[in-house]
Design a protein around this motif. Structure first.
Motif, PDB file in Angstrom:
ATOM      1  N   VAL A 107     -25.143   2.852 -17.969  1.00 16.11           N
ATOM      2  CA  VAL A 107     -25.868   4.084 -18.292  1.00 16.11           C
ATOM      3  C   VAL A 107     -27.146   4.199 -17.469  1.00 16.11           C
ATOM      4  N   VAL A 108     -27.766   3.078 -17.118  1.00 17.06           N
ATOM      5  CA  VAL A 108     -28.931   3.120 -16.235  1.00 17.06           C
ATOM      6  C   VAL A 108     -28.522   3.636 -14.856  1.00 17.06           C
ATOM      7  N   LEU A 109     -27.373   3.179 -14.349  1.00 16.90           N
ATOM      8  CA  LEU A 109     -26.887   3.659 -13.055  1.00 16.90           C
ATOM      9  C   LEU A 109     -26.589   5.162 -13.095  1.00 16.90           C
ATOM     10  N   VAL A 110     -25.987   5.632 -14.185  1.00 17.11           N
ATOM     11  CA  VAL A 110     -25.690   7.063 -14.297  1.00 17.11           C
ATOM     12  C   VAL A 110     -26.987   7.872 -14.326  1.00 17.11           C
ATOM     13  N   LEU A 164     -32.504   9.475  -3.455  1.00 14.65           N
ATOM     14  CA  LEU A 164     -31.134   9.029  -3.197  1.00 14.65           C
ATOM     15  C   LEU A 164     -30.365  10.181  -2.557  1.00 14.65           C
ATOM     16  N   CYS A 165     -29.771   9.915  -1.401  1.00 13.20           N
ATOM     17  CA  CYS A 165     -28.977  10.945  -0.744  1.00 13.20           C
ATOM     18  C   CYS A 165     -27.714  11.210  -1.562  1.00 13.20           C
ATOM     19  N   PRO A 166     -27.054  12.364  -1.351  1.00 13.37           N
ATOM     20  CA  PRO A 166     -25.852  12.686  -2.138  1.00 13.37           C
ATOM     21  C   PRO A 166     -24.783  11.600  -2.099  1.00 13.37           C
ATOM     22  N   ALA A 167     -24.556  11.010  -0.927  1.00 12.69           N
ATOM     23  CA  ALA A 167     -23.524   9.971  -0.824  1.00 12.69           C
ATOM     24  C   ALA A 167     -23.880   8.754  -1.672  1.00 12.69           C
ATOM     25  N   LEU A 168     -25.171   8.373  -1.663  1.00 14.88           N
ATOM     26  CA  LEU A 168     -25.602   7.224  -2.448  1.00 14.88           C
ATOM     27  C   LEU A 168     -25.514   7.514  -3.940  1.00 14.88           C
ATOM     28  N   LEU A 226     -19.509  -3.761 -11.453  1.00 12.44           N
ATOM     29  CA  LEU A 226     -20.737  -4.543 -11.620  1.00 12.44           C
ATOM     30  C   LEU A 226     -21.253  -5.036 -10.272  1.00 12.44           C
ATOM     31  N   ALA A 227     -20.347  -5.547  -9.455  1.00 11.02           N
ATOM     32  CA  ALA A 227     -20.757  -6.043  -8.142  1.00 11.02           C
ATOM     33  C   ALA A 227     -21.314  -4.914  -7.277  1.00 11.02           C
ATOM     34  N   ALA A 228     -20.640  -3.753  -7.311  1.00  8.85           N
ATOM     35  CA  ALA A 228     -21.115  -2.623  -6.516  1.00  8.85           C
ATOM     36  C   ALA A 228     -22.483  -2.146  -7.001  1.00  8.85           C
ATOM     37  N   GLY A 229     -22.656  -2.050  -8.328  1.00 11.73           N
ATOM     38  CA  GLY A 229     -23.936  -1.601  -8.871  1.00 11.73           C
ATOM     39  C   GLY A 229     -25.063  -2.549  -8.546  1.00 11.73           C
ATOM     40  N   ILE A 230     -24.820  -3.857  -8.713  1.00 12.43           N
ATOM     41  CA  ILE A 230     -25.855  -4.847  -8.394  1.00 12.43           C
ATOM     42  C   ILE A 230     -26.174  -4.807  -6.904  1.00 12.43           C
ATOM     43  N   GLY A 231     -25.148  -4.651  -6.070  1.00 15.54           N
ATOM     44  CA  GLY A 231     -25.377  -4.590  -4.630  1.00 15.54           C
ATOM     45  C   GLY A 231     -26.238  -3.402  -4.235  1.00 15.54           C
ATOM     46  N   ILE A 232     -25.954  -2.220  -4.818  1.00 17.83           N
ATOM     47  CA  ILE A 232     -26.726  -1.019  -4.476  1.00 17.83           C
ATOM     48  C   ILE A 232     -28.172  -1.159  -4.942  1.00 17.83           C
ATOM     49  N   VAL A 233     -28.357  -1.590  -6.197  1.00 20.58           N
ATOM     50  CA  VAL A 233     -29.720  -1.734  -6.728  1.00 20.58           C
ATOM     51  C   VAL A 233     -30.491  -2.791  -5.938  1.00 20.58           C
ATOM     52  N   GLY A 234     -29.838  -3.923  -5.625  1.00 24.34           N
ATOM     53  CA  GLY A 234     -30.499  -4.960  -4.836  1.00 24.34           C
ATOM     54  C   GLY A 234     -30.899  -4.460  -3.467  1.00 24.34           C
ATOM     55  N   TYR A 235     -29.996  -3.717  -2.851  1.00 26.66           N
ATOM     56  CA  TYR A 235     -30.302  -3.154  -1.529  1.00 26.66           C
ATOM     57  C   TYR A 235     -31.527  -2.234  -1.596  1.00 26.66           C
ATOM     58  N   LEU A 236     -31.570  -1.364  -2.606  1.00 27.54           N
ATOM     59  CA  LEU A 236     -32.694  -0.437  -2.731  1.00 27.54           C
ATOM     60  C   LEU A 236     -33.996  -1.170  -3.038  1.00 27.54           C
ATOM     61  N   LEU A 237     -33.922  -2.226  -3.842  1.00 25.49           N
ATOM     62  CA  LEU A 237     -35.138  -2.975  -4.182  1.00 25.49           C
ATOM     63  C   LEU A 237     -35.729  -3.678  -2.965  1.00 25.49           C
ATOM     64  N   PHE A 238     -34.880  -4.227  -2.126  1.00 28.89           N
ATOM     65  CA  PHE A 238     -35.377  -5.033  -1.010  1.00 28.89           C
ATOM     66  C   PHE A 238     -35.661  -4.214   0.246  1.00 28.89           C
ATOM     67  N   THR A 239     -35.106  -3.027   0.345  1.00 21.86           N
ATOM     68  CA  THR A 239     -35.319  -2.238   1.564  1.00 21.86           C
ATOM     69  C   THR A 239     -36.330  -1.122   1.391  1.00 21.86           C
TER      70      THR A 239
END
Length: 649
Positions: free
Chosen positions: A585-588, A600-604, A627-640
C-alpha cells in the motif's frame, strides 16, 4: 367614544398573533423534545429489560421515529411561517394513530390470529400507508436513491412474469407484497431495524453525550498535537481526528462537517490545494467507519445479519482499517514533501502533555467500551450502557468541579439530538428493509449469484470485481448502513458460493459499500468537503478517489488471504501478509502521488504500481517478484536521489 384607528387595531392583532405563535412554537418544541427524550430513554430501558416483545420493540421504534420526523417538520414550518405546518401536524397525528394500530395488532394474540385468518383490508391499507411513509421519508432524509431503489424492487415484485427469463418469477399482488413487507419480521421490521433498536440508537446516544461533554474537541486537539510536528501536519491531523471521530459517529458526511471545519482551513493555510484538502478530509472521514472499536452502525448490522460476534468483527477490522489510514497518511506526507511544506512551528501547536492533562478522562469511556466488548465479552448493547454510565459519571464530576452544577440540561440536549439523529438511520434501514424483503420474497438474490458466476466464468478475481462494482453502485448516495445491508443481501451469497469465508465476504461488501462515499459520480463525502474547501466538487471527488485507491486493494487481499483478518489464523501467516500488504500500500501511494524524494516519471509510476499488484496476486512466486521489484525501486531512489531544495519543488 370613537373607534380606535385601523392601524392601531392592526398592530394589536399582529402583536397578539406573534405572541400566540411564539407560545405555540414553544409548546411544539417542548412536545418534540419530550418525545425525543422518551425515545432515547426507551432504548436505554429495553437494553436492560426484555419484557417487551421484539416485534413490538421494532414497531414502536419505527413509529416513534416517524412521529419525531413529522414533529421536526412541523416545528420547522411553524418557525418559517409556512402553511405546511398544519399538514405536518396532521401527519404527526396520523403517525401516532397508525403506530397505535400496528402496536395493537402485533401482540402475540393478534399475530396468532393473523396467521390463521390472514390480513384484513384495513391491515393492507395501514401497511400501504407505512410503506409510502417510509419511502417518502427516505427521499426527504437521505435522498432519492434509496426511495427509487425500493420502488424499482416493488415494481419488480409485481412484474415478475414479464421479466427476462433469467430474473423472472411468478409475480405478486399488492395485498401479498404489503403483508410480507409491512406485517412480517422479514422486511421493514426485519434485521436492519432490529440492529437500530438494539445497538445503533445506544451508540448514537453515546456519541452525542461525548460531543456534549467536549470529547470532540479533545480528539481534534490531540490529533493536531501528535501530528503537527510532522511534514504536512494539518493534513495528518485531519487523518487522525477523522479516524477517531468517524468510528464513533458512523457518518462520513457528519464527520466531514465536524472535523473538516477545523482541518480543511488549516490545510489550505499551510499550502495544500483546496481540492487536496477537501479530498484528504473526505477520505479520512469515510475510513472512520472501517476502524474499530465502534465502526459506525453498519458493523452492528453485520453482527446481527451474520450471527458473528461483534467482538470478532472489530478484531478482524483492525488491520484493514490501520492499513487504510497508513495509505492515506503516506499520500499526505508525500504530497507535503512534493510541495515543500514543512512542519508547523512548535509554538503554534497544542502540547500533547497539556491536552492530555486537560482531557485525558475523555478516553476512559472508549477504554471502557473496548474492555466491555473484548475483555468481559459483553453484548454490544450492554457494552454501550456500560460506556454511557462511565461517560455520565465523568461528565457530572467534571461539570460539578468546574461550575458547581450538574449538567442535566446537557444530558437532555444530547438525548434529544440523539433521537433526531437516529431518525435518518432508522428510515434508511426501514427502506433498505423493503429491498431485502423483496429480494427474499422473489429469490432474486440466488439468481444474482448465478448471474455473477455466468459473467465471471468462475474466475474469482473477475467475480470480486463484479461484486465490488455492484456494491459501489448500490451504495452511491445511501447512508453506510443501508448501503451495506443492500450490498450484503445481493453480494455476499455469491462470494460465499465461490468459497470465500463468511466473515471475509461480509467485510468485502462492507468495505466497498463504505468506499462509495468517495467514488464518483456520487461521492457525497467528497462533495461535502468541497463545500467547506470552497472548490470544485468534481475535482475533489476524483482526487478523493485517487487518494483512496490504495485502500481499494485491501479487501481483495483478505478475500484471497483471510489471514489479514487475524481471526482463526496462525500468527506467522498473519505477520507475513501484514508485512507484505503494508509495503504494497505504501508503493501504491507513491504511484498515486508520483513522488518519492523527487518526481516519478510515468514509466516509474507504472513499475511501482505493478510491483505492488504482483504482491496481491496469490502465490509465493508473485510475492517474491513483487517484493524484490519494490525493494529494488525504492533502494534505487534512496541511493540515487538527494533531497531537492524547497525552491525546486
Amino acid at each position: 367614544m370613537p373607534p380606535a384607528p385601523y392601524p392601531v387595531f392592526r398592530g394589536d392583532t399582529c402583536y397578539m398573533n406573534e405572541k400566540t405563535q411564539g407560545r405555540e412554537n414553544r409548546i411544539l418544541s417542548l412536545v418534540l423534545s419530550g418525545v425525543c427524550i422518551a425515545a432515547s430513554l426507551f432504548h436505554i430501558f429495553i437494553a436492560w429489560d426484555t419484557s417487551i416483545s421484539i416485534v413490538q420493540q421494532r414497531v414502536f421504534h419505527v413509529f416513534i421515529m416517524i412521529l419525531i420526523y413529522f414533529l421536526m417538520q412541523t416545528e420547522k414550518a411553524q418557525k418559517e411561517g409556512k402553511r405546511l405546518g398544519l399538514l405536518y401536524g396532521a401527519l404527526s397525528l396520523a403517525a401516532a394513530v397508525v403506530g397505535g394500530y400496528f402496536l395493537a395488532n402485533t401482540t402475540l394474540e393478534a399475530l396468532l390470529k393473523r396467521g390463521i385468518s390472514g390480513t384484513t383490508d384495513l391491515d393492507v391499507a395501514m401497511g400501504v400507508i407505512l410503506i409510502v411513509a417510509v419511502m417518502y421519508m427516505a427521499w426527504r432524509t437521505v435522498g432519492w436513491a434509496l426511495t427509487a431503489l425500493s420502488a424499482i424492487f416493488i415494481g419488480y415484485a409485481m412484474a415478475g412474469p414479464y421479466m427476462p427469463e433469467i430474473i423472472a418469477h411468478r409475480g405478486y399482488n399488492i395485498s401479498y407484497i404489503t403483508n410480507y413487507v409491512a406485517w412480517t419480521s422479514e422486511s421493514i421490521f426485519g434485521t436492519c431495524v432490529s440492529a437500530c433498536v438494539s445497538f445503533v440508537a445506544l451508540y448514537i446516544i453515546f456519541g452525542e453525550l461525548l460531543d456534549k461533554f467536549g470529547a470532540g474537541q479533545f480528539f481534534i486537539d490531540i490529533a493536531y498535537a501528535l501530528t503537527g510536528r510532522m511534514k504536512g501536519g494539518p493534513a495528518e491531523a485531519s487523518v487522525v481526528s477523522s479516524a477517531l471521530m468517524g468510528s464513533i459517529n458512523g457518518s462520513a458526511v457528519a464527520n466531514v462537517v465536524t472535523t473538516g471545519t477545523f482541518t480543511i482551513p488549516l490545510m489550505k493555510k499551510v499550502g495544500y490545494r483546496p481540492e487536496f484538502a477537501g479530498a484528504v478530509e473526505a477520505v479520512a472521514s469515510t475510513g472512520g467507519q472501517l476502524l474499530p472499536p465502534v465502526m459506525g452502525a453498519a458493523a452492528f448490522v453485520m453482527a446481527d445479519l451474520t450471527g458473528i460476534p461483534y467482538s470478532t468483527i472489530i478484531i478482524a477490522a483492525v488491520i484493514p482499517g490501520l492499513l487504510y489510514y497508513l495509505s492515506l497518511g503516506t499520500s499526505v506526507y508525500l504530497e507535503a514533501d512534493k510541495r515543500g511544506l514543512e512542519a508547523e512551528s512548535s509554538d503554534r501547536l497544542p502540547q500533547v502533555k497539556q491536552v492530555l492533562r486537560e482531557g485525558w478522562y475523555y478516553a476512559l469511556p472508549i477504554v471502557a467500551l473496548i474492555v466491555a466488548l473484548l475483555g468481559f465479552g459483553l453484548s454490544p448493547s450492554y457494552s454501550a450502557l456500560f460506556s454511557i454510565a462511565v461517560l455520565l459519571v465523568i461528565g457530572f464530576v467534571k461539570e460539578y468541579k468546574r461550575n458547581h452544577r450538574l449538567p442535566i440540561r446537557e444530558v437532555f440536549a444530547a438525548l434529544v439530538k440523539a433521537a433526531k439523529t437516529t431518525v435518518s438511520v432508522t428510515i434508511a434501514c426501514a427502506c433498505a428493509g423493503i429491498v431485502i424483503g423483496i429480494v427474499s420474497m422473489t429469490g432474486i438474490g440466488i439468481k444474482f449469484t448465478s448471474i455473477v458466476f455466468q459473467l465471471s466464468g468462475g474466475n474469482l478475481l473477475l467475480m470480486l470485481l463484479l461484486v465490488m462494482v455492484a456494491c459501489i453502485i448500490m451504495g452511491m448516495g445511501l447512508p453506510s448502513t443501508a448501503a451495506y445491508i443492500i450490498a450484503a443481501t445481493v453480494g455476499v451469497p455469491s462470494l460465499i458460493a465461490a468459497g470465500i469465508p463468511e466473515l471475509a465476504a461480509n467485510m468485502f461488501v462492507f468495505y466497498f459499500a463504505i468506499m462509495s462515499f468517495i467514488t464518483p459520480p456520487v461521492a457525497v463525502a467528497a462533495y461535502a468537503a468541497a463545500g467547506l474547501a470552497d472548490c470544485s466538487a468534481s475535482k475533489t471527488g476524483w482526487l478523493a478517489f485517487m487518494l483512496g485507491l490504495p485502500g481499494f486493494i485491501i479487501p481483495f487481499i483478505y478475500a484471497y488471504n483471510p489471514a489479514l483478518l487475524i481471526v482463526d489464523t496462525p500468527v506467522g501467516d498473519t505477520l507475513y501478509i501484514v508485512a507484505l500488504t503494508t509495503f504494497a500500500v505504501v508503493l501504491v501511494s507513491m504511484a498515486v502521488i508520483g513522488w518519492f524524494r523527487g518526481q516519478l516519471c510515468p514509466a516509474l509510476r507504472v513499475l511501482v504500481a505493478a510491483s505492488a499488484i504482483l504482491m496481491f496476486i496469490p502465490g509465493v512466486i508473485f510475492d517474491v517478484i513483487g517484493l524484490a521489484a519494490g525493494i529494488g525501486i525504492v533502494g534505487y531512489l534512496l541511493f540515487t536521489r538527494k533531497r531537492e531544495p524547497k525552491t525546486a519543488r
